[in-house]
Design a protein around this motif. Structure first.
Motif, mmCIF file in Angstrom:
data_model
loop_
_atom_site.group_PDB
_atom_site.id
_atom_site.type_symbol
_atom_site.label_atom_id
_atom_site.label_comp_id
_atom_site.label_asym_id
_atom_site.label_seq_id
_atom_site.Cartn_x
_atom_site.Cartn_y
_atom_site.Cartn_z
ATOM 1 N N ARG A 241 -0.515 -4.474 10.915
ATOM 2 C CA ARG A 241 -1.021 -3.285 11.599
ATOM 3 C C ARG A 241 -2.542 -3.340 11.647
ATOM 4 N NH1 ARG A 241 0.086 0.273 7.569
ATOM 5 N NH2 ARG A 241 -1.434 1.635 8.536
ATOM 6 N N ALA A 242 -3.101 -2.912 12.759
ATOM 7 C CA ALA A 242 -4.559 -2.961 12.910
ATOM 8 C C ALA A 242 -5.259 -2.086 11.875
ATOM 9 C CB ALA A 242 -4.948 -2.531 14.322
ATOM 10 N N ASP A 243 -4.615 -0.988 11.454
ATOM 11 C CA ASP A 243 -5.259 -0.076 10.507
ATOM 12 C C ASP A 243 -4.828 -0.326 9.067
ATOM 13 O OD1 ASP A 243 -2.681 0.782 11.002
ATOM 14 O OD2 ASP A 243 -3.180 2.921 10.959
ATOM 15 N N ALA A 244 -4.093 -1.406 8.805
ATOM 16 C CA ALA A 244 -3.719 -1.733 7.433
ATOM 17 C C ALA A 244 -4.937 -2.274 6.691
ATOM 18 C CB ALA A 244 -2.591 -2.761 7.421
ATOM 19 N N SER A 245 -5.042 -1.930 5.405
ATOM 20 C CA SER A 245 -6.131 -2.477 4.594
ATOM 21 C C SER A 245 -5.862 -3.949 4.325
ATOM 22 C CB SER A 245 -6.231 -1.718 3.270
ATOM 23 O OG SER A 245 -6.525 -0.352 3.491
ATOM 24 N N ARG A 246 -6.921 -4.729 4.232
ATOM 25 C CA ARG A 246 -6.818 -6.155 3.944
ATOM 26 C C ARG A 246 -7.730 -6.496 2.783
ATOM 27 N NH1 ARG A 246 -5.865 -5.360 9.188
ATOM 28 N NH2 ARG A 246 -4.558 -6.793 10.401
ATOM 29 N N VAL A 247 -7.252 -7.349 1.887
ATOM 30 C CA VAL A 247 -8.060 -7.761 0.752
ATOM 31 C C VAL A 247 -7.787 -9.234 0.467
ATOM 32 C CG1 VAL A 247 -6.296 -6.986 -0.900
ATOM 33 C CG2 VAL A 247 -8.662 -7.276 -1.651
ATOM 34 N N ALA A 248 -8.849 -9.994 0.258
ATOM 35 C CA ALA A 248 -8.712 -11.400 -0.107
ATOM 36 C C ALA A 248 -8.495 -11.500 -1.608
ATOM 37 C CB ALA A 248 -9.963 -12.176 0.308
ATOM 38 N N ILE A 249 -7.563 -12.356 -2.017
ATOM 39 C CA ILE A 249 -7.262 -12.531 -3.433
ATOM 40 C C ILE A 249 -7.318 -14.024 -3.766
ATOM 41 C CG2 ILE A 249 -5.838 -10.455 -3.625
ATOM 42 C CD1 ILE A 249 -3.366 -12.261 -3.392
ATOM 43 N N ALA A 250 -7.455 -14.311 -5.052
ATOM 44 C CA ALA A 250 -7.449 -15.697 -5.497
ATOM 45 C C ALA A 250 -6.025 -16.248 -5.467
ATOM 46 C CB ALA A 250 -8.015 -15.790 -6.910
ATOM 47 N N THR A 251 -5.903 -17.550 -5.396
ATOM 48 C CA THR A 251 -4.588 -18.185 -5.385
ATOM 49 C C THR A 251 -3.808 -17.795 -6.635
ATOM 50 O OG1 THR A 251 -5.444 -20.059 -4.124
ATOM 51 C CG2 THR A 251 -3.368 -20.397 -5.308
ATOM 52 N N GLY A 252 -2.598 -17.293 -6.428
ATOM 53 C CA GLY A 252 -1.744 -16.900 -7.541
ATOM 54 C C GLY A 252 -1.961 -15.495 -8.049
ATOM 55 N N GLU A 253 -3.010 -14.837 -7.588
ATOM 56 C CA GLU A 253 -3.307 -13.474 -8.055
ATOM 57 C C GLU A 253 -2.339 -12.475 -7.446
ATOM 58 O OE1 GLU A 253 -6.932 -10.147 -7.714
ATOM 59 O OE2 GLU A 253 -7.236 -12.207 -7.015
ATOM 60 N N THR A 254 -1.983 -11.443 -8.241
ATOM 61 C CA THR A 254 -1.163 -10.339 -7.746
ATOM 62 C C THR A 254 -1.968 -9.051 -7.889
ATOM 63 O OG1 THR A 254 0.914 -11.418 -8.354
ATOM 64 C CG2 THR A 254 0.984 -9.042 -8.009
ATOM 65 N N PRO A 255 -2.308 -8.394 -6.784
ATOM 66 C CA PRO A 255 -3.150 -7.190 -6.870
ATOM 67 C C PRO A 255 -2.382 -6.003 -7.428
ATOM 68 C CG PRO A 255 -2.391 -7.504 -4.629
ATOM 69 C CD PRO A 255 -1.909 -8.692 -5.408
ATOM 70 N N ARG A 256 -3.130 -5.036 -7.908
ATOM 71 C CA ARG A 256 -2.528 -3.789 -8.334
ATOM 72 C C ARG A 256 -1.915 -3.115 -7.151
ATOM 73 N NH1 ARG A 256 -5.957 0.482 -11.667
ATOM 74 N NH2 ARG A 256 -4.109 1.753 -11.670
ATOM 75 N N ALA A 257 -0.726 -2.572 -7.307
ATOM 76 C CA ALA A 257 -0.004 -1.978 -6.177
ATOM 77 C C ALA A 257 -0.349 -0.510 -6.037
ATOM 78 C CB ALA A 257 1.492 -2.142 -6.371
ATOM 79 N N PRO A 258 -1.059 -0.129 -4.972
ATOM 80 C CA PRO A 258 -1.272 1.301 -4.692
ATOM 81 C C PRO A 258 -0.013 1.897 -4.106
ATOM 82 C CG PRO A 258 -2.172 -0.019 -2.928
ATOM 83 C CD PRO A 258 -1.610 -0.990 -3.935
ATOM 84 N N ASP A 259 -0.069 3.172 -3.803
ATOM 85 C CA ASP A 259 1.061 3.786 -3.103
ATOM 86 C C ASP A 259 1.251 3.096 -1.772
ATOM 87 O OD1 ASP A 259 1.406 5.558 -5.153
ATOM 88 O OD2 ASP A 259 0.217 7.153 -4.233
ATOM 89 N N GLY A 260 2.497 2.944 -1.356
ATOM 90 C CA GLY A 260 2.773 2.327 -0.082
ATOM 91 C C GLY A 260 3.270 0.896 -0.250
ATOM 92 N N LEU A 261 3.376 0.217 0.870
ATOM 93 C CA LEU A 261 3.919 -1.135 0.908
ATOM 94 C C LEU A 261 2.785 -2.156 0.897
ATOM 95 C CD1 LEU A 261 6.287 -3.139 1.302
ATOM 96 C CD2 LEU A 261 6.060 -2.734 3.758
ATOM 97 N N VAL A 262 2.854 -3.087 -0.060
ATOM 98 C CA VAL A 262 1.873 -4.161 -0.154
ATOM 99 C C VAL A 262 2.572 -5.483 0.167
ATOM 100 C CG1 VAL A 262 0.279 -5.396 -1.659
ATOM 101 C CG2 VAL A 262 0.602 -2.927 -1.933
ATOM 102 N N VAL A 263 1.992 -6.237 1.085
ATOM 103 C CA VAL A 263 2.499 -7.575 1.399
ATOM 104 C C VAL A 263 1.461 -8.591 0.940
ATOM 105 C CG1 VAL A 263 3.101 -9.203 3.224
ATOM 106 C CG2 VAL A 263 3.964 -6.868 3.317
ATOM 107 N N ILE A 264 1.896 -9.527 0.091
ATOM 108 C CA ILE A 264 1.022 -10.599 -0.378
ATOM 109 C C ILE A 264 1.360 -11.856 0.418
ATOM 110 C CG2 ILE A 264 0.318 -11.996 -2.341
ATOM 111 C CD1 ILE A 264 1.223 -9.751 -4.183
ATOM 112 N N LEU A 265 0.365 -12.376 1.116
ATOM 113 C CA LEU A 265 0.531 -13.607 1.886
ATOM 114 C C LEU A 265 -0.017 -14.775 1.072
ATOM 115 C CD1 LEU A 265 -0.591 -12.375 5.426
ATOM 116 C CD2 LEU A 265 1.750 -12.809 4.647
#
Length: 267
Positions: A241-265
């Protein structure tokens, strides 16, 4: 995998011209086609350049057999602040006219940047067979139910996820179902809630976004946050989605899950 931002040749926009002057210069079949397009959108056709400029026209179409005259008119109109379309001269165009699939208020516009009007038409005809005439009524019903849905689901994220689920394939409001418009009121009144959040990992098989499964593409298009490892290509990220937040993460890192759906690529 290349992460450079993919470019598109045009910025697709829907321009409201109802009641507004639009300049159409020229004669013959091509000029008449442009006049029909303008009138279909409720615009007022003006066939005199200076009159159109004086009336505050913002758009102009030029259908002229003389290439030098067409170029001269385009320059004068552009200098006056108008956006210009010159028939069969994409290099002189500020905008192009797409092939339009009409399910008012739903409009599907297919453009090729002036490369092939025939291809755009062929794609429109394919889509004509897929999208039911009831699609416009579904849009109107959803627009009319906006306040009730907002009252039932005050949280914007939950409201969006509920709509995503309802509008998905085989959902109660599946846009390809001819009966979907008749189900809107019942769906809103049913107390339906948005799909839950959570974290979903997608391991890319290649840099080609077409290699995403249907489920992965759906999740990416519904995500509130997309976290991506180095090497995930922009061609995949733009499927979110154009209005979805995006964040770069290190290889193997799992971000903290805020409310809502998080997709890790993961690359």
């Amino acid at each position: 995998m290349n992460s450079a931002c993919p470019m598109i040749s045009s910025l697709p926009l829907f321009h409201r011209v109802a009641g507004q002057p639009v300049i159409v210069l020229g004669s013959g079949e091509a000029a008449e086609a442009k006049r029909r397009i303008v009138e279909r959108a409720g615009g007022v056709v003006v066939d005199d350049m200076q009159e159109g400029i004086d009336k505050g026209a913002r758009l102009a179409f030029i259908a002229c057999d003389d290439p030098d005259a067409a170029q001269g008119d385009a320059i004068r109109l552009r200098c006056a602040g108008l956006l210009v379309n010159v028939v069969d001269r994409p290099e002189l165009c500020d905008f192009t006219t797409p092939s339009i699939l009409d399910r008012e208020p739903v409009l599907v516009a297919i453009g090729t940047g002036g490369a092939s009007a025939g291809l755009a038409k062929a794609l429109r005809l394919r889509l004509e067979a897929l999208l039911p005439q009831s699609l416009g009524e579904l849009a109107r019903k959803l627009g009319g139910a906006r306040s009730a849905l907002r009252e039932r689901l005050p949280d914007a994220g939950e409201r969006r996820r509920a709509l995503d689920g309802a509008l998905a394939a085989s959902g109660p409001l599946d846009p390809l179902d001819e009966n979907a418009a008749n189900c809107v009121d019942e769906w809103v009144a049913s107390g339906t809630s948005g799909r839950g959040g959570g974290v979903v990992e997608v391991v890319l098989r290649s840099a080609d976004p077409d290699d995403l499964t249907l489920r992965e593409a759906r999740l990416l298009g519904s995500a509130d946050l997309v976290a991506h490892e180095p090497g995930v290509p922009a061609s995949v990220l733009v499927r979110a989605r154009a209005d979805a937040s995006r964040v770069a993460i290190a290889t193997g890192e799992t971000p903290r899950a805020p409310d809502g759906l998080v997709v890790i690529l993961r690359a």
